[in-house]
Enzyme design. Structure first.
Site, mmCIF file in Angstrom:
data_model
loop_
_atom_site.group_PDB
_atom_site.id
_atom_site.type_symbol
_atom_site.label_atom_id
_atom_site.label_comp_id
_atom_site.label_asym_id
_atom_site.label_seq_id
_atom_site.Cartn_x
_atom_site.Cartn_y
_atom_site.Cartn_z
ATOM 1 N N PHE A 13 111.657 27.132 46.330
ATOM 2 C CA PHE A 13 112.353 27.224 47.612
ATOM 3 C C PHE A 13 113.761 26.647 47.522
ATOM 4 C CE2 PHE A 13 112.819 26.377 52.274
ATOM 5 C CZ PHE A 13 112.811 27.708 52.649
ATOM 6 N N ARG A 34 115.226 18.846 34.603
ATOM 7 C CA ARG A 34 115.022 19.291 33.224
ATOM 8 C C ARG A 34 116.254 20.005 32.697
ATOM 9 N NH1 ARG A 34 111.071 22.555 34.964
ATOM 10 N NH2 ARG A 34 111.727 24.070 33.381
ATOM 11 N N LYS A 107 107.469 20.083 52.751
ATOM 12 C CA LYS A 107 106.332 20.155 53.666
ATOM 13 C C LYS A 107 105.215 19.255 53.143
ATOM 14 C CE LYS A 107 107.588 24.824 55.116
ATOM 15 N NZ LYS A 107 107.219 26.248 55.227
ATOM 16 N N ALA A 142 109.545 31.698 49.177
ATOM 17 C CA ALA A 142 110.737 31.747 48.335
ATOM 18 C C ALA A 142 110.836 33.060 47.574
ATOM 19 C CB ALA A 142 110.724 30.569 47.357
ATOM 20 N N LYS A 193 99.777 23.218 58.237
ATOM 21 C CA LYS A 193 99.322 24.599 57.998
ATOM 22 C C LYS A 193 98.870 24.789 56.562
ATOM 23 C CE LYS A 193 103.211 25.721 55.690
ATOM 24 N NZ LYS A 193 103.396 26.388 54.392
ATOM 25 N N ASN A 258 98.800 27.523 48.399
ATOM 26 C CA ASN A 258 97.670 26.844 49.036
ATOM 27 C C ASN A 258 96.492 27.792 49.218
ATOM 28 O OD1 ASN A 258 98.812 24.041 49.841
ATOM 29 N ND2 ASN A 258 100.417 25.482 50.379
ATOM 30 N N GLU A 283 101.025 21.628 47.879
ATOM 31 C CA GLU A 283 101.255 20.560 48.846
ATOM 32 C C GLU A 283 100.058 20.307 49.759
ATOM 33 O OE1 GLU A 283 103.279 18.252 49.124
ATOM 34 O OE2 GLU A 283 105.227 18.802 48.302
#
Length: 347
Positions: A13, A34, A107, A142, A193, A258, A283
């Protein structure tokens, strides 16, 4: 005048937002830890680990030097995983322009403290004007945004001027932003969510149908609203892009990490196996732990979150968790109807 913008975090994102900003003609510096990723972005104009088959705008410049990225930059977007957010903000503090507008698009919760990301910013950047902080959130994969597919999101801030500054900065022909003064609600909608998306993934992985998916999403939204209102959010926020909009996108899309993680768990894989195979941050796993702890501390009833916590961290079988949810005591759908909390700008 060409605007300088720093994007802190070169994941999927963060890179997509850098693409948007470069399309607007901004001078975009993106921070990546990196060196191989820095070289790839600068030399090949790709970020293949996070956005395969996407060609990046040649105006995006990557660096692993945080001071160089932040030096004198008037706009900063932090797009780091929640697990690295506090450490990143601490590292940014010596180099951040005290007058800069700072938004995050992370998030999640800080699991140890239960804090939202803006609360971490307020704590770690205490010398900064909190009215210059914002959160960018909403239904925005994204993979689609980086390919300039039409997307609509929300920017929330305590101050109208800050929200509108980021709205103007990011608005393009394919990205539309709405403003909202409800920082708490927009952050919680974007975080919670992910938990429900894990549950929908469980359900789909078990072979359940659209009826079960609809039930989990609808009652999940009630659960999100219940905790959000307890913590001071506006009820109506959860009916908008940061609530139901993000919930739909995350629970129904092939792009959703997710959902994919939940699906694999529903098919019988272990959490460690799923996270190793995905190779990217999910996440919802951390968010589940954070929300479960907050619910216990506040006494807010969150049965779906509790069931998902038990699957992730206590070894409960996904099928058993779903069956227990279905077997709960009978209640009325309108048992938690309350007056909407109305928020307004502070300036």
């Amino acid at each position: 005048m060409t605007q300088r913008v720093a994007v802190i975090g070169a994941g999927s994102f963060g890179t997509a937002l850098a693409q948007v900003l470069a399309d607007k003609g901004c001078l975009v510096d993106i921070y990546a830890r990196r060196e191989d990723q820095v070289r790839e972005i600068n030399e090949n104009h790709t970020n293949s680990r996070y956005l395969p088959d996407v060609t990046l705008h040649e105006g995006i410049r990557a660096s692993s030097d945080l001071q160089a990225v932040l030096n004198g930059t008037p706009y900063v977007l932090i797009v780091m995983p929640s697990s690295a957010f506090r450490e990143t903000v601490q590292l940014m503090r010596p180099y951040l322009d005290p007058h800069a507008f700072v938004a995050h698009a992370t998030k999640g919760f800080d699991v140890e403290t239960g804090q939202r990301m803006t609360q971490i910013m307020e704590e770690e950047l205490s010398e900064h004007d909190v009215k210059k902080f914002a959160v960018v959130t909403g239904p925005s994969h994204a993979e689609e945004l980086s390919r300039r597919i039409p997307t609509t999101i929300v920017v929330a801030s305590r101050a109208r001027a800050t929200a509108e500054a980021f709205q103007d900065l990011l608005m393009t022909s394919y990205l539309r932003l709405y403003t909202n003064p409800d920082v708490v609600g927009t952050e919680l909608g974007g975080t919670l969510k992910n938990i429900i998306a894990l549950g929908v993934g469980f359900s789909d992985g078990l072979g359940f149908g659209d009826n079960a998916k609809a039930a989990l999403m609808t009652r999940g939204l009630t659960e999100i609203s219940r905790l959000g209102m307890h913590l001071g959010a506006a009820q109506l926020t959860f009916g908008g892009l940061a609530g139901v909009g993000d919930l739909i996108a995350t629970c129904t899309s092939k792009h959703s990490r997710n959902w994919r993680a939940g699906y694999a768990l529903g098919q019988g894989k272990s959490l460690d196996q799923v996270l190793n195979e995905m190779g990217m941050v999910v996440e919802g796993v951390r968010a589940t732990k954070g929300a479960y702890n907050i619910a216990r501390q506040t006494g807010v009833d969150m049965p779906i979150t509790t069931a998902i916590y038990q699957v992730l961290f206590e070894g409960k079988a996904p099928k058993a968790a779903v069956e227990e949810l279905m077997g709960r005591r009978r209640i009325h759908e309108m048992e938690e109807v309350a007056e909407a909390i109305r928020l307004d700008w502070q300036d």
